[in-house]
Write an enzyme that holds these catalytic residues in place. Structure first.
Site, mmCIF file in Angstrom:
data_model
loop_
_atom_site.group_PDB
_atom_site.id
_atom_site.type_symbol
_atom_site.label_atom_id
_atom_site.label_comp_id
_atom_site.label_asym_id
_atom_site.label_seq_id
_atom_site.Cartn_x
_atom_site.Cartn_y
_atom_site.Cartn_z
ATOM 1 N N ARG A 198 -4.336 12.237 -5.028
ATOM 2 C CA ARG A 198 -3.973 11.331 -3.923
ATOM 3 C C ARG A 198 -4.990 11.372 -2.791
ATOM 4 O O ARG A 198 -4.856 10.657 -1.797
ATOM 5 C CB ARG A 198 -2.601 11.716 -3.369
ATOM 6 N N TYR A 201 -6.711 8.362 -1.007
ATOM 7 C CA TYR A 201 -5.901 7.636 -0.026
ATOM 8 C C TYR A 201 -5.755 8.464 1.258
ATOM 9 O O TYR A 201 -6.124 8.028 2.347
ATOM 10 C CB TYR A 201 -4.544 7.346 -0.640
ATOM 11 N N LYS A 205 -7.614 7.721 4.903
ATOM 12 C CA LYS A 205 -6.809 7.367 6.084
ATOM 13 C C LYS A 205 -7.127 8.337 7.223
ATOM 14 O O LYS A 205 -7.206 7.948 8.392
ATOM 15 C CB LYS A 205 -5.314 7.426 5.757
ATOM 16 N N ASN A 230 7.192 5.186 4.561
ATOM 17 C CA ASN A 230 7.984 4.531 3.515
ATOM 18 C C ASN A 230 8.715 3.262 3.935
ATOM 19 O O ASN A 230 9.934 3.261 4.124
ATOM 20 C CB ASN A 230 9.019 5.510 2.940
ATOM 21 N N ARG A 242 6.363 1.114 -6.574
ATOM 22 C CA ARG A 242 7.045 2.023 -5.645
ATOM 23 C C ARG A 242 8.528 2.075 -6.036
ATOM 24 O O ARG A 242 9.021 1.225 -6.781
ATOM 25 C CB ARG A 242 6.812 1.571 -4.198
HETATM 26 N N1 LIG Z 1 4.052 -0.112 2.801
HETATM 27 C C1 LIG Z 1 4.111 1.125 3.258
HETATM 28 O O1 LIG Z 1 5.178 1.763 3.254
HETATM 29 C C2 LIG Z 1 2.879 1.780 3.801
HETATM 30 C C3 LIG Z 1 2.939 3.138 4.075
HETATM 31 C C4 LIG Z 1 1.812 3.743 4.587
HETATM 32 C C5 LIG Z 1 0.666 3.001 4.844
HETATM 33 N N2 LIG Z 1 0.619 1.681 4.552
HETATM 34 C C6 LIG Z 1 -0.641 0.961 4.827
HETATM 35 O O2 LIG Z 1 -0.381 -0.327 5.343
HETATM 36 C C7 LIG Z 1 -1.342 -1.273 4.866
HETATM 37 C C8 LIG Z 1 -0.637 -2.426 4.153
HETATM 38 O O3 LIG Z 1 0.171 -1.888 3.118
HETATM 39 P P1 LIG Z 1 0.935 -2.805 2.073
HETATM 40 O O4 LIG Z 1 2.110 -2.008 1.629
HETATM 41 O O5 LIG Z 1 1.118 -4.160 2.631
HETATM 42 O O6 LIG Z 1 -0.141 -2.852 0.871
HETATM 43 P P2 LIG Z 1 -0.355 -3.952 -0.267
HETATM 44 O O7 LIG Z 1 -1.103 -3.277 -1.369
HETATM 45 O O8 LIG Z 1 0.907 -4.640 -0.588
HETATM 46 O O9 LIG Z 1 -1.301 -5.024 0.435
HETATM 47 C C9 LIG Z 1 -2.628 -4.757 0.743
HETATM 48 C C10 LIG Z 1 -3.412 -6.063 0.762
HETATM 49 O O10 LIG Z 1 -4.773 -5.727 1.017
HETATM 50 C C11 LIG Z 1 -5.608 -6.465 0.150
HETATM 51 N N3 LIG Z 1 -6.838 -5.696 -0.062
HETATM 52 C C12 LIG Z 1 -6.970 -4.498 -0.682
HETATM 53 N N4 LIG Z 1 -8.264 -4.126 -0.690
HETATM 54 C C13 LIG Z 1 -8.949 -5.119 -0.053
HETATM 55 C C14 LIG Z 1 -10.311 -5.330 0.240
HETATM 56 N N5 LIG Z 1 -11.245 -4.448 -0.122
HETATM 57 N N6 LIG Z 1 -10.681 -6.463 0.901
HETATM 58 C C15 LIG Z 1 -9.757 -7.381 1.256
HETATM 59 N N7 LIG Z 1 -8.447 -7.242 0.985
HETATM 60 C C16 LIG Z 1 -8.043 -6.126 0.336
HETATM 61 C C17 LIG Z 1 -4.799 -6.657 -1.121
HETATM 62 O O11 LIG Z 1 -5.247 -7.793 -1.847
HETATM 63 C C18 LIG Z 1 -3.388 -6.828 -0.574
HETATM 64 O O12 LIG Z 1 -3.104 -8.196 -0.328
HETATM 65 C C19 LIG Z 1 -2.283 -0.489 3.970
HETATM 66 O O13 LIG Z 1 -3.395 -0.065 4.709
HETATM 67 C C20 LIG Z 1 -1.450 0.707 3.562
HETATM 68 O O14 LIG Z 1 -2.269 1.794 3.209
HETATM 69 C C21 LIG Z 1 1.703 1.049 4.026
#
Ligand SMILES: NC(=O)c1ccc[n+]([C@@H]2O[C@H](COP(=O)([O-])OP(=O)(O)OC[C@H]3O[C@@H](n4cnc5c(N)ncnc54)[C@H](O)[C@@H]3O)[C@@H](O)[C@H]2O)c1
Length: 381
Positions: A198, A201, A205, A230, A242
């Site tokens: 992991r 990631y 971050k 989450n 997930r």
């Molecule tokens: N959902 C959660 O619970 C959660 C928890 C912790 C952190 N995050 C962070 O929040 C952010 C959004 O999360 P999410 O759940 O919507 O993720 P997701 O995977 O659903 O969406 C991410 C989007 O980013 C785009 N993407 C990925 N790499 C890219 C690149 N190189 N260039 C352009 N676009 C790119 C993907 O196409 C996708 O549309 C992320 O940074 C994630 O790490 C989310």
């Protein structure tokens, strides 16, 4: 158990009603913040993803509710690697929305123009996928963020300074906290492997946060950081891998819920409408160079308990008759370095930003299941 397709009982809310209510809720909860964005351009990188679903729709909804005020203009930048989602295509007629196909690991495109507010959520976020694409994950969180911060620096030098930038970090930066650090405050430094499955990631971050802090300090840029815990709910694809969409898929297919772990890991789950209101608060009101936990403090429940709640709601909503079964994951890294407990302290966001999550786990799960019932097509994505 035979595979069948379950449908919501007739009196249940439709997916469209759920989304409309959630958008009304977000616009109310973050009313001051949207008013601050009024008349400005906001860039949402990664806006085609799960969090993008409400991050993008909420300001456009605010525009409709406040038709007399200057609109918020939204630019979604995404590599659309899994195609343009249907919900974004449906919004294409909105004159306040622009879609840019771009990979964030390259300098931001010249066509971008002058953005006032920027959100960096372009990263692979699902453990199943980031373990498959570790280098791409690191590049998006480190190089992609760097390009965004360089853009802000250039804008400042051009006399067109940005008002705020939000970087999506993660609760994963805490790794597997020691018991005395649960619940976890922002001041906890973490217990993270830099080489485990992991790490691509977690460590990217962490480095991303360090970039944010130093651009804020050295260049006086208004860079803020959110650490989501989450999130779940509408917008999270049923195929994402997930736990909640996995359970929803099993329920809607009328199959038993398959648990790939022993179910003892504990989490608090934050419904996405609460979280998105929180992210707009961090963007607008957060202090430069600082990070905020965004999640809920209670209830901290085991995956076993989550599955039991999902089964009970499946029964109530769709007449689901399945049960929970255990199965070994075919993926040997499935549980490696997976935090045993994850639970935030959110006093900082609550006190400083007015973050005030409202949706209970049962209500959030119910809304999610109803949304999935109307959005199963994502299973083909
Ligand atoms: N959902 C959660 O619970 C959660 C928890 C912790 C952190 N995050 C962070 O929040 C952010 C959004 O999360 P999410 O759940 O919507 O993720 P997701 O995977 O659903 O969406 C991410 C989007 O980013 C785009 N993407 C990925 N790499 C890219 C690149 N190189 N260039 C352009 N676009 C790119 C993907 O196409 C996708 O549309 C992320 O940074 C994630 O790490 C989310």
């Amino acid at each position: 158990m035979a595979v069948m397709t379950l449908h919501a009982r007739p009196a249940m809310k439709s997916a469209e009603q759920i989304v409309k209510e959630d958008l009304d809720f977000i616009v109310r909860q973050a009313g001051d913040e949207f008013a601050r964005l009024s008349g400005h351009d906001i860039l949402i990188a990664g806006g085609a993803g799960f969090l993008g679903y409400y991050l993008v729709q909420a300001p456009l909804h605010w525009n409709r509710v406040n038709a007399g005020l200057p609109p918020i203009r939204v630019t979604v930048l995404d590599n659309f690697i899994r195609g343009v989602p249907a919900w974004l295509t449906a919004l294409e007629g909105d004159t306040n929305l622009r879609l840019l196909t771009h990979d964030i690991t390259n300098p931001l495109p010249a066509a971008l123009g002058d953005m006032k507010f920027l959100i960096h959520g372009a990263s692979i976020a699902s453990p199943i996928y980031y373990r498959k694409y570790p280098i791409e994950t690191m590049d998006a969180n480190v190089n992609g963020l760097r390009f965004m911060l360089e853009y802000c620096l250039t804008q400042k030098k051009r006399g067109k300074p940005v008002e705020a930038v939000l970087f999506y970090s993660s609760s994963e930066i805490y790794g597997d906290p020691t018991p005395e650090n649960i619940p976890t405050p922002e001041t906890y430094r973490g217990n993270v492997s830099c080489t485990g499955p992991r790490a691509c990631y977690d460590e990217s971050k962490r480095y991303g946060e360090t970039l944010c802090v130093n651009f804020a300090r050295q260049h006086a840029l208004p860079v803020k950081v959110a650490r989501p815990f989450n999130n779940y709910g509408p917008g999270l694809k049923i195929t994402d891998g997930r736990v909640i969409p996995d359970f929803a898929r099993n329920i809607l297919d009328g199959k038993d819920i398959v648990m790939l772990s022993d179910g003892s890991a504990k989490r608090t789950f934050c419904y996405v409408a609460d979280a998105v209101a929180g992210y707009y608060k961090v963007l607008v009101k957060g202090r430069p160079g600082e990070a905020y936990n965004v999640g809920v403090e209670v209830p901290e429940i085991s995956v076993t308990e989550l599955a039991a709640r999902a089964v009970a709601l499946g029964r109530e909503l769709f007449g689901y008759a399945g049960q929970v079964v255990r199965q070994e994951s075919a993926d040997k890294d499935y549980m490696v370095d997976n935090p045993y407990r994850r639970c935030p302290i959110i006093t900082k966001a609550r006190t400083d930003l007015g973050f005030d999550p409202q949706v209970t786990i049962d209500e959030g799960l119910k809304r999610s299941l109803l949304w999935y019932a109307g959005n199963r097509e994502a299973s083909e994505a």
